[in-house]
Design a protein around this motif. Structure first.
Motif, PDB file in Angstrom:
ATOM      1  N   GLN A  49       0.839  -1.209   0.000  1.00 38.96           N
ATOM      2  CA  GLN A  49       0.000   0.000   0.000  1.00 38.96           C
ATOM      3  C   GLN A  49       0.871   1.255   0.000  1.00 38.96           C
ATOM      4  N   LEU A  50       1.972   1.248   0.753  1.00 35.63           N
ATOM      5  CA  LEU A  50       2.859   2.417   0.786  1.00 35.63           C
ATOM      6  C   LEU A  50       3.536   2.626  -0.567  1.00 35.63           C
ATOM      7  N   ARG A  51       3.882   1.528  -1.226  1.00 38.06           N
ATOM      8  CA  ARG A  51       4.485   1.668  -2.569  1.00 38.06           C
ATOM      9  C   ARG A  51       3.472   2.277  -3.534  1.00 38.06           C
ATOM     10  N   GLU A  52       2.204   1.869  -3.387  1.00 36.02           N
ATOM     11  CA  GLU A  52       1.172   2.456  -4.247  1.00 36.02           C
ATOM     12  C   GLU A  52       1.033   3.959  -3.996  1.00 36.02           C
ATOM     13  N   VAL A  53       1.080   4.346  -2.714  1.00 38.09           N
ATOM     14  CA  VAL A  53       1.021   5.781  -2.374  1.00 38.09           C
ATOM     15  C   VAL A  53       2.191   6.522  -3.024  1.00 38.09           C
ATOM     16  N   ALA A  54       3.401   5.970  -2.884  1.00 36.18           N
ATOM     17  CA  ALA A  54       4.583   6.642  -3.441  1.00 36.18           C
ATOM     18  C   ALA A  54       4.468   6.788  -4.954  1.00 36.18           C
ATOM     19  N   THR A  55       3.958   5.748  -5.611  1.00 33.66           N
ATOM     20  CA  THR A  55       3.809   5.797  -7.076  1.00 33.66           C
ATOM     21  C   THR A  55       2.791   6.864  -7.483  1.00 33.66           C
ATOM     22  N   ARG A  56       1.648   6.881  -6.787  1.00 30.52           N
ATOM     23  CA  ARG A  56       0.605   7.851  -7.134  1.00 30.52           C
ATOM     24  C   ARG A  56       1.046   9.285  -6.820  1.00 30.52           C
ATOM     25  N   CYS A  57       1.751   9.468  -5.696  1.00 31.49           N
ATOM     26  CA  CYS A  57       2.244  10.812  -5.355  1.00 31.49           C
ATOM     27  C   CYS A  57       3.292  11.270  -6.374  1.00 31.49           C
ATOM     28  N   ARG A  58       4.162  10.359  -6.788  1.00 31.06           N
ATOM     29  CA  ARG A  58       5.185  10.727  -7.771  1.00 31.06           C
ATOM     30  C   ARG A  58       4.541  11.215  -9.064  1.00 31.06           C
ATOM     31  N   GLN A  59       3.527  10.476  -9.533  1.00 35.42           N
ATOM     32  CA  GLN A  59       2.843  10.896 -10.763  1.00 35.42           C
ATOM     33  C   GLN A  59       2.202  12.271 -10.593  1.00 35.42           C
ATOM     34  N   ALA A  60       1.580  12.495  -9.452  1.00 38.24           N
ATOM     35  CA  ALA A  60       0.919  13.792  -9.208  1.00 38.24           C
ATOM     36  C   ALA A  60       1.947  14.917  -9.103  1.00 38.24           C
ATOM     37  N   ILE A  61       3.049  14.661  -8.418  1.00 37.38           N
ATOM     38  CA  ILE A  61       4.070  15.703  -8.216  1.00 37.38           C
ATOM     39  C   ILE A  61       4.749  16.060  -9.532  1.00 37.38           C
ATOM     40  N   LEU A  62       5.032  15.055 -10.358  1.00 29.59           N
ATOM     41  CA  LEU A  62       5.718  15.332 -11.625  1.00 29.59           C
ATOM     42  C   LEU A  62       4.810  16.038 -12.634  1.00 29.59           C
ATOM     43  N   SER A  63       3.501  16.084 -12.356  1.00 25.24           N
ATOM     44  CA  SER A  63       2.579  16.785 -13.255  1.00 25.24           C
ATOM     45  C   SER A  63       2.249  18.187 -12.767  1.00 25.24           C
ATOM     46  N   ILE A 119       6.831  11.979   1.434  1.00 27.21           N
ATOM     47  CA  ILE A 119       5.839  10.940   1.122  1.00 27.21           C
ATOM     48  C   ILE A 119       6.013   9.778   2.082  1.00 27.21           C
ATOM     49  N   ASN A 120       4.902   9.367   2.695  1.00 25.55           N
ATOM     50  CA  ASN A 120       4.863   8.257   3.662  1.00 25.55           C
ATOM     51  C   ASN A 120       5.669   8.550   4.918  1.00 25.55           C
ATOM     52  N   GLU A 121       5.591   9.793   5.377  1.00 27.59           N
ATOM     53  CA  GLU A 121       6.105  10.092   6.721  1.00 27.59           C
ATOM     54  C   GLU A 121       4.998   9.703   7.710  1.00 27.59           C
ATOM     55  N   GLU A 122       4.553  10.576   8.570  1.00 33.23           N
ATOM     56  CA  GLU A 122       3.444  10.256   9.470  1.00 33.23           C
ATOM     57  C   GLU A 122       2.130  10.169   8.700  1.00 33.23           C
ATOM     58  N   ASP A 123       1.996  11.036   7.679  1.00 32.71           N
ATOM     59  CA  ASP A 123       0.873  10.998   6.745  1.00 32.71           C
ATOM     60  C   ASP A 123       1.414  10.604   5.375  1.00 32.71           C
ATOM     61  N   HIS A 124       0.490  10.285   4.447  1.00 31.93           N
ATOM     62  CA  HIS A 124       0.949   9.910   3.103  1.00 31.93           C
ATOM     63  C   HIS A 124       1.728  11.044   2.444  1.00 31.93           C
ATOM     64  N   LEU A 125       1.270  12.268   2.664  1.00 33.77           N
ATOM     65  CA  LEU A 125       1.893  13.411   1.996  1.00 33.77           C
ATOM     66  C   LEU A 125       1.970  14.580   2.973  1.00 33.77           C
TER      67      LEU A 125
END
Length: 357
Positions: A49-63, A119-125
């Protein structure tokens, strides 16, 4: 690495910048906590689940395009060397917690270090903007613009009843934590510090040390921030914090004027500290910060002329353990750090004096 190379590599953003009320306010930080809908908070999420968060955040941040004010570099924390992680903590870009158990954690950082996203500190972002001087509105405006763009890609965990859902209860609501970093040497010297800080704390703000929660003050530097974000709008939180910070600024300036009344004693203290920094061959971090606080007060009151006001902010970062070890290119024992810290401070002052000659 020369001192100039070290400054070029590590000193940027809020450290070298200038801003309103900079005689008292060193910097302003705004942080927004967000979580992805449908995925448990990092403390209880699975690695997948954390890897999924990191992947989705990366896509959002790079856009993000121009919303962040500049390109962001995305890095997995596991790809960042341990010493480099400590450098980021010392420059207030990530929390100490973000350097631990780094397998599924990541960081996005703007080149001038005014924007960082954990990303994935205490909260997802956790989105942070960091400005020089007293710039709460500007810091929140930039954070909101980035947050709005991210929300076009990421679906946040949100409740119509309470607001944004976060791992830590005090962040529920707006998810906003705003902080003002204050240099308060005159209140300390006049014995008024605890009275003033206790008074503002009664109005719902937290008073912390240089590195936030659980840290003690060094060099008469304190951070005040909102404690609760539930039931108030972002504007209300900022206005309340701003009013309290301005009251502390007023009290500090009044204390400085009282000190000036006994100018001989003040000048003696300031120049003694300057002499220690100028000539010592070994100095602890604690003593260095206290002496730098005295010297910065002397600069602000016109006692010392020709020395850059930024010396306190520069050195409060550069004399920290990780920066010293990066400068020397090897691990240093505490006693060695004291020697190299003194040498680095002498070099900083020597370069300033040479520039003035």
């Amino acid at each position: 690495m020369s001192f100039e190379d070290m400054v070029r590599r590590h000193v940027r953003g809020w450290i070298v910048g200038d801003g309103p009320e900079s005689d008292v306010v060193l910097g302003t930080r705004v942080r927004l906590a967000r979580n992805v809908e449908g995925i448990p908070f990092p403390g209880v999420a699975t690695p997948e689940q954390l890897r999924e968060v990191a992947t989705r955040c990366r896509q959002a941040i790079l856009s993000l395009d121009r919303a962040s004010g500049g390109p962001l570099t995305f890095s997995r924390m596991s790809e960042i060397a341990p010493l480099e992680r400590e450098l980021l903590v010392e420059r207030h870009l990530i929390s100490p917690m973000h350097t631990q158990d780094v397998r599924e954690k990541a960081l996005a950082l703007r080149d001038d270090e005014s924007v960082s996203l954990m990303i994935n500190e205490e909260d997802h972002l956790r989105l942070q903007t960091l400005f020089a001087g007293f710039q709460l509105e500007q810091a929140l405006d930039l954070a909101d613009r980035i947050d709005d763009r991210l929300s076009e890609t990421l679906e946040y965990a949100f409740s119509e009843r309470v607001g944004y859902l976060t791992a830590w209860p005090t962040n529920v609501g707006t998810g906003l934590r705003a902080s003002v970093m204050l240099h308060l040497p005159a209140l300390a010297l006049t014995g008024m510090l605890q009275q003033v800080l206790s008074a503002v704390a009664r109005f719902g703000v937290a008073v912390r040390g240089l590195y936030g929660e659980g840290t003690e003050s060094v060099g008469n530097i304190f951070q005040i921030s909102n404690q609760v974000s539930l039931g108030r709008s972002e504007d209300e939180i900022l206005k309340h914090l701003s009013n309290l910070a301005r009251e502390v600024i007023t009290q500090e300036r009044a204390a400085r004027q009282r000190l000036v009344a006994d100018r001989a004693a003040l000048e003696d203290r300031v120049w003694r500290s300057y002499g220690v920094l100028r000539y010592s061959r070994a100095i602890t971090s604690q003593e260095a910060m206290q002496r730098l606080s005295d010297v910065r007060l002397g600069i602000d009151l016109g006692i010392i002329k020709g020395l850059d006001q930024r010396i306190l902010k520069e050195l409060l970062v550069l004399i920290r353990p990780a920066h010293l070890q990066s400068f020397m290119g090897r691990e240093l024992a505490p006693a060695e750090r004291d020697v190299h810290r003194a040498a680095l401070i002498r070099e900083r002052i020597r370069l300033q004096e040479a520039a003035q000659a």
